[in-house]
Design an enzyme around this catalytic site. Structure first.
Site, PDB file in Angstrom:
ATOM      1  N   ASP A  92      76.911  11.079 -37.524  1.00 52.85           N
ATOM      2  CA  ASP A  92      75.523  11.319 -37.899  1.00 52.85           C
ATOM      3  C   ASP A  92      75.323  12.834 -37.961  1.00 52.85           C
ATOM      4  OD1 ASP A  92      72.700  11.053 -38.165  1.00 52.85           O
ATOM      5  OD2 ASP A  92      72.797   9.180 -37.041  1.00 52.85           O
ATOM      6  N   ASP A 193      71.037  12.985 -41.566  1.00 48.31           N
ATOM      7  CA  ASP A 193      69.702  12.876 -40.993  1.00 48.31           C
ATOM      8  C   ASP A 193      68.683  13.752 -41.719  1.00 48.31           C
ATOM      9  OD1 ASP A 193      68.143  12.002 -38.530  1.00 48.31           O
ATOM     10  OD2 ASP A 193      67.860  14.175 -38.434  1.00 48.31           O
ATOM     11  N   GLU A 250      69.612   9.977 -45.245  1.00 50.73           N
ATOM     12  CA  GLU A 250      68.255   9.589 -44.877  1.00 50.73           C
ATOM     13  C   GLU A 250      67.357  10.512 -45.680  1.00 50.73           C
ATOM     14  OE1 GLU A 250      65.470   8.891 -40.972  1.00 50.73           O
ATOM     15  OE2 GLU A 250      66.420  10.817 -41.244  1.00 50.73           O
ATOM     16  N   HIS A 322      67.930   2.308 -35.753  1.00 48.21           N
ATOM     17  CA  HIS A 322      67.452   2.768 -34.447  1.00 48.21           C
ATOM     18  C   HIS A 322      66.042   3.353 -34.492  1.00 48.21           C
ATOM     19  CE1 HIS A 322      68.776   6.186 -36.642  1.00 48.21           C
ATOM     20  NE2 HIS A 322      68.212   6.995 -35.765  1.00 48.21           N
ATOM     21  N   ASP A 323      65.448   3.448 -35.687  1.00 47.43           N
ATOM     22  CA  ASP A 323      64.084   3.968 -35.806  1.00 47.43           C
ATOM     23  C   ASP A 323      63.075   2.862 -36.110  1.00 47.43           C
ATOM     24  OD1 ASP A 323      64.860   6.616 -35.418  1.00 47.43           O
ATOM     25  OD2 ASP A 323      65.179   6.965 -37.554  1.00 47.43           O
TER      26      ASP A 323
HETATM   27  C1  NOJ Z   1      65.698  10.599 -38.174  1.00 50.88           C
HETATM   28  C2  NOJ Z   1      66.444   9.922 -37.073  1.00 50.88           C
HETATM   29  O1  NOJ Z   1      66.881   8.663 -37.517  1.00 50.88           O
HETATM   30  C3  NOJ Z   1      65.514   9.857 -35.905  1.00 50.88           C
HETATM   31  O2  NOJ Z   1      65.994   9.022 -34.882  1.00 50.88           O
HETATM   32  C4  NOJ Z   1      65.259  11.261 -35.431  1.00 50.88           C
HETATM   33  O3  NOJ Z   1      64.283  11.242 -34.419  1.00 50.88           O
HETATM   34  C5  NOJ Z   1      64.757  12.162 -36.565  1.00 50.88           C
HETATM   35  N1  NOJ Z   1      65.449  11.959 -37.785  1.00 50.88           N
HETATM   36  C6  NOJ Z   1      64.891  13.617 -36.189  1.00 50.88           C
HETATM   37  O4  NOJ Z   1      66.227  14.014 -36.230  1.00 50.88           O
END
Ligand code: NOJ
Ligand code: CA
Length: 551
Positions: A92, A193, A250, A322-323
């Site tokens: 990641d 990310d 992302e 995970h979000d």
């Molecule tokens: C996206 C990530 O998936 C998340 O978990 C994180 O808090 C934010 N970006 C900041 O890096």
């Protein structure tokens, strides 16, 4: 081709040394389990050195492993052992920001004349206030004061996550070198990310406030801002492409006409996540304005996303990460949650075009955790969302109910491996209070129990994996996608085709039986008992029945 990716949140996967924190040796131990899902790739959430303010998305050293996760030798062993099972590892890559504990930032704070000051975004304030009224994604001003100089630094996320200054060519070169260093170690690629945020509007204008805090979401002033392509092209040309790395970005904020530039044949990335259907309940962007999910809107969003991606490149389809909260709780009514509806959700997305992602625990049908109080949450953003809901006028009870439903910590509850204490995750109390309760006592059973039952959700995910990885692998990865129209709005149906092969996927997204017409063909997969062949014509689908038929 990356066909099936299994996402591991290492902190919650498997603890092997009894400190309550999952670790790399835990991932090594479970490689056969991951392989049993037919995954060809593992995405490891950040395992780099970090003070863990945002669970590793605040990196303090890009080339070191967080001691709580293990050592570099453990990671190398994981890469090697995964490889023997035909599994590649994605790391990641957090490139928009570092931790405030990173040596670069510490140096930038220590000496205003240091070249590292130019690695971050420092600006003078205005009349004792921050340079503008931009709101951070985790709440409050996006600027934090450096008390030694009075200047402010920008942070898109928490104040402990200062944004990197991508305008600085030295910084860009340093990041490219670091990426190549990891690729030399044999990683297959990266999940990248928050990459949409790396280019800012350098005028940093204050904006009309959009809430009572006087702050504003900067939107396109920092999201996919004009000129971002130059930075991304450099990453791709100097790091990703020479190694043939698989990269999934992302990249929120992309519109359909930007897809060719990002994921087209010569795009910056192999694929990008689309949030249009997984964040469909957020509509206004805030958790406290959650919208009920309408089936038709959901179908339109999924199908529109597929059609746009198929015109351009390959998708990165997913239900959970995970979000996100757990998909049964997001997409189903509480009374609808059962084995059939959970597996139907699986079929619905898993056979779409591109790479299919499965998030740990999803294959067990894990549900949200039964939270009882705010102190149980670890996530920095959950605490912020709660505070914002309360300041927006919600009662503490309502604010709590909202975050309990939507919190990212729902997905971060440790894996339920066995019926032992702490779900077999750890010999001692886990880092996230799970009180030893399984994620979804009514529906989900431990991996151990499900392993032995051929009607379990786990078993069905293995069947889905076998189908996707088998003779139709190319069809699933790059075949055409065609939405099919059914009389009932409860049916989600699509056709996938490549050369001589064509498959039809039909899901009954309702608790009622539904009738439709299907072509004749073999039924390759079905989540309820059904005949192996359909002779063509009308078929009655049981509640939440989902099937894949070869025409
Ligand atoms: C996206 C990530 O998936 C998340 O978990 C994180 O808090 C934010 N970006 C900041 O890096
Ligand atoms: Ca551990």
């Amino acid at each position: 081709m990356r066909n099936i990716v299994y996402q591991v949140y290492p902190k919650s996967f498997q603890d092997t040394n009894g400190d309550g924190i999952g670790d790399l040796r835990g991932v090594i131990e479970k490689l056969d389990y991951i392989a049993s899902l037919h995954a060809d790739t593992i995405w490891l959430c950040p395992i780099f050195a970090s003070p863990m303010v945002d669970n590793g998305y605040d990196i303090s050293d890009y080339k070191a492993i967080a001691p709580e996760f293990g050592t570099m030798a453990d990671l190398e062993e994981l890469i090697a052992k995964a490889k023997t099972r035909g599994i590649g590892i994605l790391l990641d890559l957090v490139l928009n920001h570092t931790s405030d504990r990173h040596a670069w930032f510490q140096e930038a704070l220590r000496d205003q004349a240091s070249p590292y000051r130019e690695y971050y975004i420092f600006r003078k304030g205005q009349n004792g206030a921050p340079p503008n009224n931009w709101r951070s994604n985790f709440g409050g001003s996006a600027w934090e004061q450096d008390t030694a100089t009075g200047e402010y630094y920008l942070h898109t996320f928490a104040k402990e996550q200062p944004d990197l200054n991508w305008e600085n060519p030295k910084l860009r070169k340093e990041l490219c070198d670091m990426i190549c260093w990891w690729l030399e170690k044999g990683v297959a690629g990266f999940r990248i990310d928050a990459i949409s945020f790396i280019k800012k509007d350098l005028n940093f204008p204050s904006l009309p406030p959009d809430a009572s805090d006087g702050l504003a979401n900067p939107g396109s002033h920092w999201l996919v801002h004009e000129g971002i392509g130059t930075f991304l092209a450099q990453l791709c040309d100097e790091a990703f492409r020479p190694y043939g790395a698989y990269t999934v970005a992302e990249a929120n904020g992309l519109c359909a006409d930007q897809l060719p530039e990002f994921i087209g044949e010569n795009g910056y990335f192999s694929a990008a996540f689309d949030f249009s259907y997984t964040d469909i309940d957020l509509a206004g962007g805030d958790w406290h304005t959650l919208h009920p999910i309408n089936r038709k809107t959901l179908r339109d969003a999924i199908f529109a996303s597929q059609e746009a991606v198929c015109r351009t490149g390959h998708g990165a389809v997913y239900l959970e990460n995970h979000d996100q909260n757990r998909s049964p709780n997001k997409y189903l009514q509480p009374q609808e949650i059962c084995r059939e509806s959970i597996t139907m959700l699986g079929v619905l997305y898993f056979f779409l075009q591109g790479t299919a992602f499965v998030y740990q625990g999803q294959e067990l049908g894990a549900c949200n955790f039964p939270w009882q109080r705010m102190e149980q949450f670890n996530d920095v953003s959950t605490h912020d969302q709660y505070a914002r809901a309360v300041s927006a006028g919600f009662t503490p009870e309502r604010a709590f109910a909202i975050v309990a439903h939507r919190s990212r910590d729902n997905a971060r509850i440790p894996m339920a491996w066995t019926a032992e204490t702490n779900g077999g995750f750890s010999a001692c109390a886990p880092w996230l209070p799970a009180d030893g309760v399984l994620p979804c006592p009514q529906q989900a059973q431990t991996a151990q129990v499900q392993d032995g039952e051929n009607t379990s959700v786990l078993h069905f995910y293995r069947e889905m994996g076998a189908l996707r990885a088998g003779r139709y692998a190319n069809l699933f990865y790059e075949g055409t996608f065609e939405p099919l129209t059914c009389e009932s709005s409860a049916l989600f149906a699509y056709r996938r085709a490549l050369a001589e092969d064509a498959l039809v996927v039909v899901c009954n997204f309702s608790a009622q039986a539904q009738e439709t017409v299907l072509p004749a063909g073999d039924i390759l997969l079905c989540n309820v008992p059904c005949t192996p062949h359909h002779s063509g014509g009308r078929i009655v689908l049981a509640p939440f029945q989902a099937l894949v038929l070869a025409e």
